[in-house]
Structure formats: C-alpha cells, structure tokens
Design a protein around this motif. Structure first.
Motif, mmCIF file in Angstrom:
data_model
loop_
_atom_site.group_PDB
_atom_site.id
_atom_site.type_symbol
_atom_site.label_atom_id
_atom_site.label_comp_id
_atom_site.label_asym_id
_atom_site.label_seq_id
_atom_site.Cartn_x
_atom_site.Cartn_y
_atom_site.Cartn_z
ATOM 1 N N VAL A 52 4.417 -10.761 -6.544
ATOM 2 C CA VAL A 52 3.610 -11.757 -5.830
ATOM 3 C C VAL A 52 4.262 -13.120 -6.008
ATOM 4 N N LYS A 53 4.539 -13.783 -4.892
ATOM 5 C CA LYS A 53 5.210 -15.079 -4.925
ATOM 6 C C LYS A 53 4.423 -16.108 -4.128
ATOM 7 N N VAL A 73 3.045 -10.784 -0.923
ATOM 8 C CA VAL A 73 2.730 -9.679 -1.823
ATOM 9 C C VAL A 73 3.697 -8.544 -1.501
ATOM 10 N N GLY A 74 4.483 -8.145 -2.483
ATOM 11 C CA GLY A 74 5.462 -7.078 -2.277
ATOM 12 C C GLY A 74 4.812 -5.702 -2.274
ATOM 13 N N PRO A 82 10.018 -4.835 3.279
ATOM 14 C CA PRO A 82 10.183 -6.049 2.467
ATOM 15 C C PRO A 82 8.906 -6.529 1.783
ATOM 16 N N SER A 83 7.756 -6.357 2.422
ATOM 17 C CA SER A 83 6.503 -6.841 1.820
ATOM 18 C C SER A 83 5.327 -6.081 2.394
ATOM 19 N N ALA A 84 4.224 -6.113 1.670
ATOM 20 C CA ALA A 84 2.976 -5.542 2.169
ATOM 21 C C ALA A 84 2.145 -6.593 2.886
ATOM 22 N N MET A 85 2.301 -7.853 2.463
ATOM 23 C CA MET A 85 1.462 -8.912 3.017
ATOM 24 C C MET A 85 2.125 -10.274 2.871
ATOM 25 N N LYS A 86 2.044 -11.066 3.933
ATOM 26 C CA LYS A 86 2.464 -12.457 3.888
ATOM 27 C C LYS A 86 1.351 -13.308 4.472
ATOM 28 N N LEU A 87 1.067 -14.421 3.821
ATOM 29 C CA LEU A 87 0.019 -15.325 4.302
ATOM 30 C C LEU A 87 0.654 -16.662 4.629
ATOM 31 N N PRO A 114 -2.162 -14.253 8.469
ATOM 32 C CA PRO A 114 -1.756 -13.189 7.541
ATOM 33 C C PRO A 114 -0.976 -12.107 8.290
ATOM 34 N N GLU A 115 0.095 -11.623 7.693
ATOM 35 C CA GLU A 115 0.892 -10.534 8.261
ATOM 36 C C GLU A 115 0.869 -9.362 7.282
ATOM 37 N N ILE A 116 0.252 -8.273 7.708
ATOM 38 C CA ILE A 116 0.089 -7.104 6.847
ATOM 39 C C ILE A 116 0.975 -5.976 7.369
ATOM 40 N N THR A 117 1.771 -5.392 6.497
ATOM 41 C CA THR A 117 2.662 -4.297 6.873
ATOM 42 C C THR A 117 2.215 -3.013 6.182
ATOM 43 N N TYR A 118 1.805 -2.029 6.995
ATOM 44 C CA TYR A 118 1.513 -0.698 6.470
ATOM 45 C C TYR A 118 2.792 0.117 6.495
ATOM 46 N N GLU A 119 3.136 0.688 5.360
ATOM 47 C CA GLU A 119 4.263 1.608 5.319
ATOM 48 C C GLU A 119 3.755 2.986 4.923
#
Length: 214
Positions: A52-53, A73-74, A82-87, A114-119
């Motif tokens: 988390v950065k 949030v990685g 690259p990440s699970a979530m970017k705000l 917010p950008e949420i990536t489901y992998e």
C-alpha cells in the motif's frame, strides 16, 4: 465478469482502505507530524497483505480538511496485475472539536476516480483475497473479539484498552470509479456506480473500526 456481487466486494475493500486513510488523518490531529503516510503504508499492508502506497498529503490542522493523492493497493501473492486498486483523490473533512472525544466525527469523505482491477486466477480473484485478509485482520482485533457472544472479561478489557475511539462518518461519496476484470490475458472494463452513504455509526453514537468496515 464484473457483476453486482463483485461490485459489492469491491466496495467492502474500499471501506477498509478508507478506514486506513481516516486512521492516518485522525492520527495527525492527535499526534501531529507526518503520521498519515506512515499509518497508511504501515497499517494498510497488515490489513490487505499487499503493498500500500500513498503519494501525497495536503492537510490543514485548523480547518480539519485533508486531501490525499496517489493511493494504491497492490495484489496479494499469486496475482500478476500491477495493482488491485488505485484512488485518484481522497478528500476528508474532520470535525476538529471531536478529536479529543471518545467519538470522532468525520463530516465528509470523498473518493474520486477509484480504479479497481479484478484479476481472476486459478486460486480465485484478487479482490476476494484482499477482503478475506481484511476480515481476518479486523476479526483478530480485541474489539472484534469482545463483540462476540460470551467474550471473556479479559477480551472485554483488551477491547477497552485498544484505544476506545469510535467514529461517525456523516457523508461518504465515491465518484467516477472504474472496474477492470482481467483473466487469461483479456480485460473487460465497466464503470463503478456512484455511491453515497450517510451517518455511518451515528445511530449508535459511534462505531468501532470493525463496524465501520461492515
């Protein structure tokens, strides 16, 4: 792929991330200093079991307003995106008159872009994995143990010693969100509906961190 159940899970993870941010903001008012970035980047990985950065913090101690940018949030182990979530931005307004009280009032929380990536992988999806990590972390806290039926006196005392602070969030908004689902090298994008919640914890005159996440 990103159905209503997935959106609900994403909102649950967002709630946990927001709580970490609020903990940092409140910490600054109580202790002062550069504690927001430290709190977010220390508590966040413990809750999510991922990196988390936080890029930037702009805070006014007099007005109680804070703006945080570049929160990411990685993913837990086993996922490759690259990440699970970017705000993009988080704006928080705290009622500074409540900082020294048992219940701290957060007047407004605004989450922009917010950008949420489901992998999706053979072991499941990354968002569910993060949510389980958060639930496990919150469930191990003394307050959560004391909330269980039949809690021992020792557990109740530990909860009382945990910090005692409760929260009321009067207004929570999430805007301009995006969800990306990734599986087998392919991606599907969709918008995240605008979300607004009011008076979280107000009915009980304050909620514990575990109750806020719930």
């Amino acid at each position: 792929m990103a159905g209503s159940r997935s959106v609900k899970i994403a909102v649950g993870v967002l709630a946990a991330v927001i709580l970490v941010v609020i903990a940092g903001v409140v910490g600054v008012f109580v202790f002062s200093g550069s504690i927001i970035k430290t709190t977010v980047e220390t508590l966040g990985p413990k809750m999510t079991q991922s990196e988390v950065k936080l890029a930037g913090v702009d805070l006014s101690l007099t007005s109680g307003e804070g703006r945080l940018t570049g929160l990411s949030v990685g993913n837990p182990k086993g996922f490759t995106t690259p990440s699970a979530m970017k705000l993009g931005e988080i704006a928080v307004k705290v009622d500074t008159s409540t900082i020294t009280k048992d219940t701290i009032v957060i007047k407004d929380v605004l989450i922009r872009a917010p950008e949420i990536t489901y992998e999706y992988a053979s072991s499941g999806d990354n968002i569910t994995a993060i949510r389980k990590n958060v639930d496990s972390y919150v469930g191990r806290s003394p307050a959560a143990q004391a909330d269980k039926k039949g809690a021992t006196p020792a557990e109740k005392k530990a909860a009382a010693d945990e910090g005692g602070k409760k929260l009321i969030i009067e207004n929570l908004r999430i805007q301009d969100g995006k969800v990306t689902a990734s599986a087998m090298g392919q991606q599907v994008n969709t918008g995240l509906p605008a979300i607004q919640l009011k008076d979280i914890g107000k009915q009980k005159n304050g909620a514990t961190p575990a109750e806020v996440v719930e």
